[in-house]
Design an enzyme around this catalytic site. Sequence first.
Site, PDB file in Angstrom:
ATOM      1  N   ASP A 177      57.981 -38.311 -38.214  1.00 44.64           N
ATOM      2  CA  ASP A 177      57.506 -38.706 -39.184  1.00 44.64           C
ATOM      3  C   ASP A 177      57.991 -37.539 -40.144  1.00 44.64           C
ATOM      4  OD1 ASP A 177      54.480 -40.330 -40.166  1.00 44.64           O
ATOM      5  OD2 ASP A 177      55.158 -38.775 -41.527  1.00 44.64           O
TER       6      ASP A 177
ATOM      7  N   ASN B  32      46.712 -46.653 -38.319  1.00 40.43           N
ATOM      8  CA  ASN B  32      45.846 -46.905 -39.599  1.00 40.43           C
ATOM      9  C   ASN B  32      45.664 -48.560 -40.138  1.00 40.43           C
ATOM     10  OD1 ASN B  32      45.271 -44.174 -39.782  1.00 40.43           O
ATOM     11  ND2 ASN B  32      46.997 -43.894 -41.036  1.00 40.43           N
TER      12      ASN B  32
ATOM     13  N   GLN C 204      46.465 -46.429 -44.454  1.00 37.79           N
ATOM     14  CA  GLN C 204      47.779 -47.033 -44.114  1.00 37.79           C
ATOM     15  C   GLN C 204      48.268 -47.175 -45.423  1.00 37.79           C
ATOM     16  OE1 GLN C 204      47.110 -51.021 -42.443  1.00 37.79           O
ATOM     17  NE2 GLN C 204      49.501 -51.056 -41.676  1.00 37.79           N
TER      18      GLN C 204
ATOM     19  N   HIS D 157      52.493 -49.866 -36.959  1.00 33.25           N
ATOM     20  CA  HIS D 157      53.020 -48.720 -36.345  1.00 33.25           C
ATOM     21  C   HIS D 157      52.037 -47.873 -35.687  1.00 33.25           C
ATOM     22  CE1 HIS D 157      52.183 -47.820 -40.811  1.00 33.25           C
ATOM     23  NE2 HIS D 157      52.013 -46.434 -40.199  1.00 33.25           N
TER      24      HIS D 157
HETATM   25  P1  5GP Z   1      50.655 -45.043 -42.499  1.00 35.04           P
HETATM   26  O1  5GP Z   1      50.179 -44.323 -43.638  1.00 35.04           O
HETATM   27  O2  5GP Z   1      51.126 -46.342 -43.251  1.00 35.04           O
HETATM   28  O3  5GP Z   1      49.690 -45.101 -41.489  1.00 35.04           O
HETATM   29  O4  5GP Z   1      51.704 -44.236 -42.118  1.00 35.04           O
HETATM   30  C1  5GP Z   1      53.217 -44.215 -42.591  1.00 35.04           C
HETATM   31  C2  5GP Z   1      53.797 -42.959 -42.243  1.00 35.04           C
HETATM   32  O5  5GP Z   1      55.045 -43.047 -42.504  1.00 35.04           O
HETATM   33  C3  5GP Z   1      53.312 -41.898 -42.770  1.00 35.04           C
HETATM   34  O6  5GP Z   1      52.784 -40.929 -42.203  1.00 35.04           O
HETATM   35  C4  5GP Z   1      54.455 -41.217 -43.486  1.00 35.04           C
HETATM   36  O7  5GP Z   1      54.601 -40.028 -43.907  1.00 35.04           O
HETATM   37  C5  5GP Z   1      55.805 -41.933 -42.856  1.00 35.04           C
HETATM   38  N1  5GP Z   1      56.951 -42.283 -43.878  1.00 35.04           N
HETATM   39  C6  5GP Z   1      56.833 -42.870 -44.849  1.00 35.04           C
HETATM   40  N2  5GP Z   1      58.152 -42.895 -45.230  1.00 35.04           N
HETATM   41  C7  5GP Z   1      59.035 -42.494 -44.255  1.00 35.04           C
HETATM   42  C8  5GP Z   1      60.323 -42.232 -44.495  1.00 35.04           C
HETATM   43  O8  5GP Z   1      61.130 -42.545 -45.098  1.00 35.04           O
HETATM   44  N3  5GP Z   1      60.940 -41.620 -43.285  1.00 35.04           N
HETATM   45  C9  5GP Z   1      59.829 -41.400 -42.161  1.00 35.04           C
HETATM   46  N4  5GP Z   1      60.427 -40.662 -41.135  1.00 35.04           N
HETATM   47  N5  5GP Z   1      58.765 -41.455 -42.230  1.00 35.04           N
HETATM   48  C10 5GP Z   1      58.267 -41.954 -43.435  1.00 35.04           C
END
Ligand code: 5GP
Length: 118
Positions: free
Chosen positions: A33, A89, A96, A102
């Site tokens: 992440d 999430n 999310q 994911h």
């Molecule tokens: P969510 O908030 O949708 O459950 O998780 C999305 C995750 O993706 C977050 O923890 C965020 O830090 C990660 N993320 C967002 N953009 C990128 C990216 O460009 N590269 C990587 N490696 N992680 C990302």
Amino acid sequence: MTQTEPSIFTRIIDREIPADVVYEDDSVIAFNDIAPQAPVHVVVVPKTADYRDVVELASGDPALLAHVVEVAKQVADERAGGEFRLIFNNGESAGQTIFHVHAHVLGGGLSEGTLGSK
Ligand code: 5GP
């Protein structure tokens, strides 16, 4: 579900955006992440963009969800001594931000009993 434009994760899968990939096979990719919330914070992402969250994935392709869990375990075995927290999430108010299903694999020095943070 068909998305109008590719998610960030699809762009990572397509190698349009760089990521620190730790595992990949035909159906799943896993990478660190970008904003880690624990010493080990890997995101496990099915390559298909058909499912926006784990509820859709569970009903649409339970075998793929099981594979995501399997990959999470493998990542944790390699990086976090085999024990880990697995977070999906579901929905904006639950944190999310990317609507391409994911799993967050968190491990390596988590505080005992904290569920509120990632
Ligand atoms: P969510 O908030 O949708 O459950 O998780 C999305 C995750 O993706 C977050 O923890 C965020 O830090 C990660 N993320 C967002 N953009 C990128 C990216 O460009 N590269 C990587 N490696 N992680 C990302």
